[in-house]
Design a protein around this motif. Structure first.
Motif, PDB file in Angstrom:
ATOM      1  N   THR A 276     -27.371  41.017  20.693  1.00  0.00           N
ATOM      2  CA  THR A 276     -27.787  40.133  21.783  1.00  0.00           C
ATOM      3  C   THR A 276     -27.166  38.760  21.545  1.00  0.00           C
ATOM      4  N   ASP A 402     -30.561  46.114  30.921  1.00  0.00           N
ATOM      5  CA  ASP A 402     -30.303  45.270  29.759  1.00  0.00           C
ATOM      6  C   ASP A 402     -29.239  45.850  28.836  1.00  0.00           C
ATOM      7  N   THR A 403     -29.271  47.151  28.595  1.00  0.00           N
ATOM      8  CA  THR A 403     -28.284  47.771  27.711  1.00  0.00           C
ATOM      9  C   THR A 403     -28.376  49.288  27.849  1.00  0.00           C
ATOM     10  N   GLN A 424     -33.132  33.420  29.324  1.00  0.00           N
ATOM     11  CA  GLN A 424     -34.158  33.785  28.359  1.00  0.00           C
ATOM     12  C   GLN A 424     -34.411  32.617  27.411  1.00  0.00           C
ATOM     13  N   TRP A 426     -34.322  30.798  24.082  1.00  0.00           N
ATOM     14  CA  TRP A 426     -33.391  30.994  22.975  1.00  0.00           C
ATOM     15  C   TRP A 426     -33.406  29.751  22.095  1.00  0.00           C
ATOM     16  N   VAL A 437     -28.372  34.850  28.406  1.00  0.00           N
ATOM     17  CA  VAL A 437     -28.320  35.798  27.292  1.00  0.00           C
ATOM     18  C   VAL A 437     -28.010  37.205  27.821  1.00  0.00           C
ATOM     19  N   THR A 438     -27.255  37.965  27.038  1.00  0.00           N
ATOM     20  CA  THR A 438     -26.977  39.357  27.384  1.00  0.00           C
ATOM     21  C   THR A 438     -26.958  40.201  26.112  1.00  0.00           C
ATOM     22  N   THR A 439     -27.060  41.503  26.284  1.00  0.00           N
ATOM     23  CA  THR A 439     -26.990  42.442  25.167  1.00  0.00           C
ATOM     24  C   THR A 439     -25.753  43.317  25.324  1.00  0.00           C
TER      25      THR A 439
END
Length: 475
Positions: A276, A402-403, A424, A426, A437-439
């Protein structure tokens, strides 16, 4: 199947438009009985297990009969349309079977013409320019009459390829059939540099592929029980309630995708790793690049920078860009990157790829991505565009996911899944702040990519997206 007895009636057979496929579905007819057609005119659109393709007719004439209705799946080599060519398309002294638009069913033989006064051989299977002909289990009738000597056959082929039956100039044109020339053009191969392996110095499809990449393991032939040209759908079970269930035939692209995914899942040992990452700086860079004059008119989005980040990571870790040769028990490292982009289309999931993506500048990569996506949405992706991929990106984030744990396309070493980019909380510079944010998830073939190598690639991609200035310092 009705057989035309008139000598002037020609039958156009379903060609293999996807290198080894055995069937295709007729999606749409563009002509009807009584219509006049000309050489090269598109008469129908068919869907194979790889793509939808338009078929041109290889001669002039009047349509006599359409052998199959739209929606019918037809075996390769089966006649699909009959055309009356009386008084059209054949020059003086030219045999009806000498059309340059057709090719023999057997791969890469020397061209042969019937001797004067002899009965002409069985009509040859027409081929869509740019694609080969599948090896069929159907036996061809033996040719009658004496064989033409190889030297004369070679001259005949040379005359045909020169366009007007004239001998080649001082520097002869390389011997290759139109589909092979189309393949070479698509791959950027100069035929003059290719070493021929066919009879009498003819360049084959394998020769062209060998000129651009190391030889790959030939797929094992698939033996299938013969099926009738027109088959009625199987009757549903007695308990089937049409008001409560819908049955969707699995064919074409969906059928091929299902088979490929099952084969990949149970052949390559998959490993998936996740990370992430804060991509706030990358999102800001995307907005800045949209105003850059060098990218004016091009679509700039996060996928563009993610693709560039993956290409840089591969350059830093080249061993990840490889394939497994089962027959030779070797790892084949590719010194080029054909970057696949998974695309969801109405006909199913396809993975066209950008050839030599690693050699493209950012504007060139943006242009290639735009063309790839537009072509896929229109359903016009060619089979050649889906071959030869080395590494793939699948963007599941566009669906709000998300993933995931993506499955490798057959023959590839790694696939990167990109999740949704969301605001998100952080920890940034010691404080909790809202960040983009990304995964990311990287699946790889554990036979040739170990945990260390896979982790380095994924970590490099994440580091670049967190600090996109690394696109410059690491490149």
């Amino acid at each position: 199947m009705t057989t035309m007895t008139e000598a002037s009636v020609r039958e156009f057979k379903m060609p293999d438009v996807g290198e080894g496929l055995t069937e295709a579905e007729i999606l749409k007819w563009y002509v009807q009985p009584g219509d006049t057609v000309t050489d090269g005119q598109v008469v129908c659109e068919v869907e194979t297990a790889k793509a939808a393709v338009e078929l041109p007719i290889p001669y002039d004439g009047v349509v006599r009969e359409l052998r199959f209705a739209e929606g019918t799946t037809v075996d390769v080599g089966t006649a699909i349309i009959a055309v009356d060519v009386a008084g059209r398309g054949a020059g003086a002294g030219q045999a009806p079977e000498a059309s340059a638009a057709e090719a023999p069913a057997a791969p890469e033989p020397a061209a042969q013409e019937p001797a004067a006064g002899e009965k002409k051989p069985q009509a040859r299977q027409p081929v869509l320019v740019g694609y080969g002909v599948a090896t069929s289990s159907t036996k061809r009738r033996p040719r009658r009459g004496p064989e033409i000597p190889a030297q004369e056959a070679s001259k005949a082929i040379q005359s045909e390829l020169n366009g007007h039956g004239t001998a080649a100039a001082a520097q002869p044109r390389p011997l290759a059939k139109p589909p092979v020339r189309k393949l070479a053009k698509d791959l950027g191969v100069d035929l003059a540099t290719v070493i021929p392996s066919g009879p009498d110095g003819i360049i084959t499809r394998e020769d062209v592929h060998a000129a651009v990449a190391p030889p790959r393991q030939a797929p094992e032939p698939v033996t299938a029980a013969p099926a009738p040209a027109v088959s009625a759908p199987a009757a549903p079970p007695a308990s089937y309630d049409v008001t409560r269930e819908t049955r969707i035939p699995v064919r074409g692209v969906r059928k091929a995708t299902a088979a490929a995914m099952v084969g990949s899942a149970f052949t390559a040992p998959h490993v998936t790793e996740f990370v992430t990452v804060d991509v706030t700086r990358t999102m800001k860079l995307v907005e800045e690049l949209k105003q850059d004059k060098e990218l004016e008119g091009l679509r700039v989005n996060p996928l563009l920078l993610i693709a560039k980040a993956l290409l840089v990571a591969i350059r830093r870790n080249p061993d990840v860009n490889a394939s497994w040769d089962e027959a030779a028990q070797e790892i084949v490292v590719k010194h080029y990157v054909n970057l696949g982009i998974a695309a969801a289309t109405p006909r199913g999931l396809i993975v066209p790829n950008i050839k030599d993506a690693d050699a493209k500048t950012l504007p060139q990569l943006a242009q290639a991505l735009a063309e790839l996506v537009a072509t896929a949405r229109e359903g016009k992706t060619s089979p050649a565009a889906m071959q030869g991929g080395t590494v793939t990106i699948t963007n599941v984030g566009v669906f709000g996911v998300d993933t995931g744990t993506p499955i490798l396309p057959p023959g590839e070493s790694a696939i990167l899944a990109v999740g949704a980019i969301k605001l998100q909380p952080w920890v940034h510079k010691g404080k909790v702040k809202p960040r983009q944010v990304t995964t990311l998830a990287l699946s790889f073939d554990h036979r040739l990519v170990d945990g260390e190598l896979g982790s380095k690639v994924l970590a490099d991609v994440a580091a670049i997206l967190e600090q996109p200035k690394r696109l410059i310092t690491w490149a």
